[in-house]
Design a protein around this motif. Structure first.
Motif, PDB file in Angstrom:
ATOM      1  N   LEU A  36       0.814  -1.217   0.000  1.00 14.93           N
ATOM      2  CA  LEU A  36       0.000   0.000   0.000  1.00 14.93           C
ATOM      3  C   LEU A  36       0.844   1.263   0.000  1.00 14.93           C
ATOM      4  O   LEU A  36       0.333   2.354  -0.282  1.00 14.93           O
ATOM      5  N   SER A  56      -7.064  -1.635  -0.882  1.00 17.63           N
ATOM      6  CA  SER A  56      -7.101  -0.389  -0.124  1.00 17.63           C
ATOM      7  C   SER A  56      -7.140  -0.708   1.365  1.00 17.63           C
ATOM      8  O   SER A  56      -7.583  -1.789   1.778  1.00 17.63           O
ATOM      9  N   TYR A  57      -6.699   0.240   2.159  1.00 21.67           N
ATOM     10  CA  TYR A  57      -6.690   0.067   3.606  1.00 21.67           C
ATOM     11  C   TYR A  57      -8.100  -0.106   4.156  1.00 21.67           C
ATOM     12  O   TYR A  57      -8.364  -0.998   4.967  1.00 21.67           O
TER      13      TYR A  57
END
Length: 487
Positions: A304, A364-365
């Motif tokens: 990420l 995505s986080y």
């Protein structure tokens, strides 16, 4: 005739306040021990570049701490019991602070690695002394449950905080402050315990079981070292050779402990089924927590692209949820008993790891990480509180230190196995995936999380099959030290 008078209200209130202040300082020491298992991880790349350390030597910055801690925990627990737990705590805090100072000032790789080994050695005395003092300070009842909730949650909080603090210090100050930060923490804990905690130690014979000491130190040390070397491959002699040697030495250790008059580890401590469940749960939870968090942070940073400090901040939801869950669990533990939360918690832990198996290079986080971190915090909060209580429930006061050491050793060995096994799994899965680098790394991390889910699931049947202590006995409603069971 003499009449024993009750303490005046002011004296009783002062004792109560002193007990809770003692919890603060003991928990602070435990936080420092767990913190140092992870705080250096995010600093390793910068540390390696500044000091010119090779890749093979770099691993020893982490391994030296784990090796010394795992090898000497049982001896540390017995020293605390025999020499005096408060005295052991003060000595270990002082030694840990000095070793940390030496690590921060190190100019050569051997100086840094030696300081890390000394940190582990003093942590092996500090951790069991702190938990034993807590056990003596809170002998039973609801207060004990609350105290152990705080102490139990420290394992998860400390590991996550180590990542956060290590990232912040590395990004904005210097990697050396990953060592210097321990000095004020140790000083505060030392002064607080010196002023607030009464001395306690085992009565009767205080002879040391030196054959047991040697076998436990070399056996546990061989296991930690063997698991750590698994990054070179499980077929490598330095991996399986040390693991087999460790297993053989620990088997010999059990034989010796059955025969000697003053054993290092009285087998009654580990053989009682409820405590055995706690030690096994600690082993598996250590693998999931320490090994799992390492690869969660790898994904957040490498795939990420988060900076070290931001990666630490990203792990905070797990810490917050863990603290809240631990508090709720402690409050309801007298009603629930230890079996239910210890069996339910692993389901949340496994669910978190299964969610993480879906990590992708373009993930995505918010989608791939946040829900899993929340689930993991719930699971760890449910497991750690009853686990810490069970590990020391019904233990004779003379054995408090060695029982404390055993639960710490279980988690440390589990964490070493988790890191070693998961590193091997990740490397193999990444190599087999091929394709773009980030896609291959994500596939490797996904494979790790599948294995971590399996480790977590194993805790549930252990809890269901082995824990049979009654709720009334566990909550301190009965006075017997022998656990009542449900037939």
């Amino acid at each position: 005739m003499t009449t024993q008078l009750a303490d005046p209200p002011q004296t009783a209130a002062a004792k109560a306040r002193g007990k809770w202040w003692a919890l603060v300082f003991l928990a602070l020491a435990q936080f420092m021990v767990v913190l140092d298992g992870t705080i250096v991880n995010l600093a390793l790349p910068r540390l390696q570049a500044e000091m010119g350390i090779s890749d093979s030597t770099r691993a020893w910055v982490v391994t030296a701490y784990a090796l010394a801690l795992g090898a000497f925990l049982l001896l540390g627990g017995r020293i605390a019991d025999f020499w005096g737990r408060k005295r052991a705590f003060i000595t270990a805090s002082t030694g840990f602070a000095l070793a940390s100072l030496a690590g921060g000032l190190a100019q050569a790789p051997w100086e840094l690695i030696s300081a890390r080994a000394l940190q582990g050695l003093f942590a092996a005395l500090l951790a069991p002394a702190a938990l034993a003092l807590l056990t003596v300070s809170f002998p039973g009842g609801k207060e004990r449950g609350t105290a152990f909730a705080v102490f139990g949650s420290i394992s998860g909080v400390g590991a996550a905080a180590g990542v956060l603090l290590g990232g912040f210090l590395t990004d904005y100050v210097s990697w050396r402050w990953c060592f210097f930060v321990n000095v004020p923490i140790a000083a505060i804990a030392l002064v607080g315990v010196w002023k607030r905690v009464q001395e306690s130690k085992a009565g009767g014979s205080t002879k040391y079981d030196w054959p047991g000491v040697a076998m436990a130190a070399f056996g546990l040390g061989s296991l930690v070292y063997g698991f750590t070397n698994a990054e070179h491959g499980w077929a490598a002699p330095e991996t399986w050779g040390f693991i087999l040697a460790g297993v053989a030495l620990m088997a010999m250790f059990v034989v010796v402990e059955r025969r000697v008059k003053h054993p290092l580890l009285p087998l009654r401590v580990a053989s009682e089924r409820n405590r055995a469940a706690a030690f096994l749960a600690s082993f598996l939870a250590g693998a999931v927590l320490i090994g799992g968090i390492l690869f969660i942070n790898f994904y957040i940073q490498i795939v990420l692209g988060f900076a070290p400090f931001i990666a630490g901040v990203a792990s905070l939801p797990m810490t917050v949820v863990l603290i809240v869950t631990a508090g709720i669990t402690a409050k309801n533990l007298p009603v629930l008993g230890p079996k239910i939360p210890t069996a339910v918690g692993p389901i949340f832990m496994a669910a978190a790891m299964l969610w993480l198996t879906q990590v992708r290079a373009d993930g995505s986080y918010l989608v791939n990480m946040l829900p899993a971190l929340i689930l993991l915090g719930i699971g760890l909060g449910l497991v750690f509180v009853p686990m810490q209580n069970l590990a020391l429930f019904g233990v004779d006061k003379d054995d408090a230190g060695v029982a404390s050491a055993l639960v710490n050793a279980s988690q440390q060995i589990g964490g070493s196995l988790g890191i070693a096994l998961f590193s091997t799994v990740a490397a193999a899965a990444t190599a087999a995936a091929g394709g773009a680098p980030m896609e291959a790394l994500s596939d490797g991390y996904s494979a790790v999380f599948w294995w971590a889910a399996g480790f977590a699931v194993l805790i549930a049947p252990i809890a269901l099959l082995l824990i049979n202590i009654s709720r009334s006995t566990f909550s301190g409603a009965t006075s017997s030290d022998t656990p009542a069971v449900h037939l």
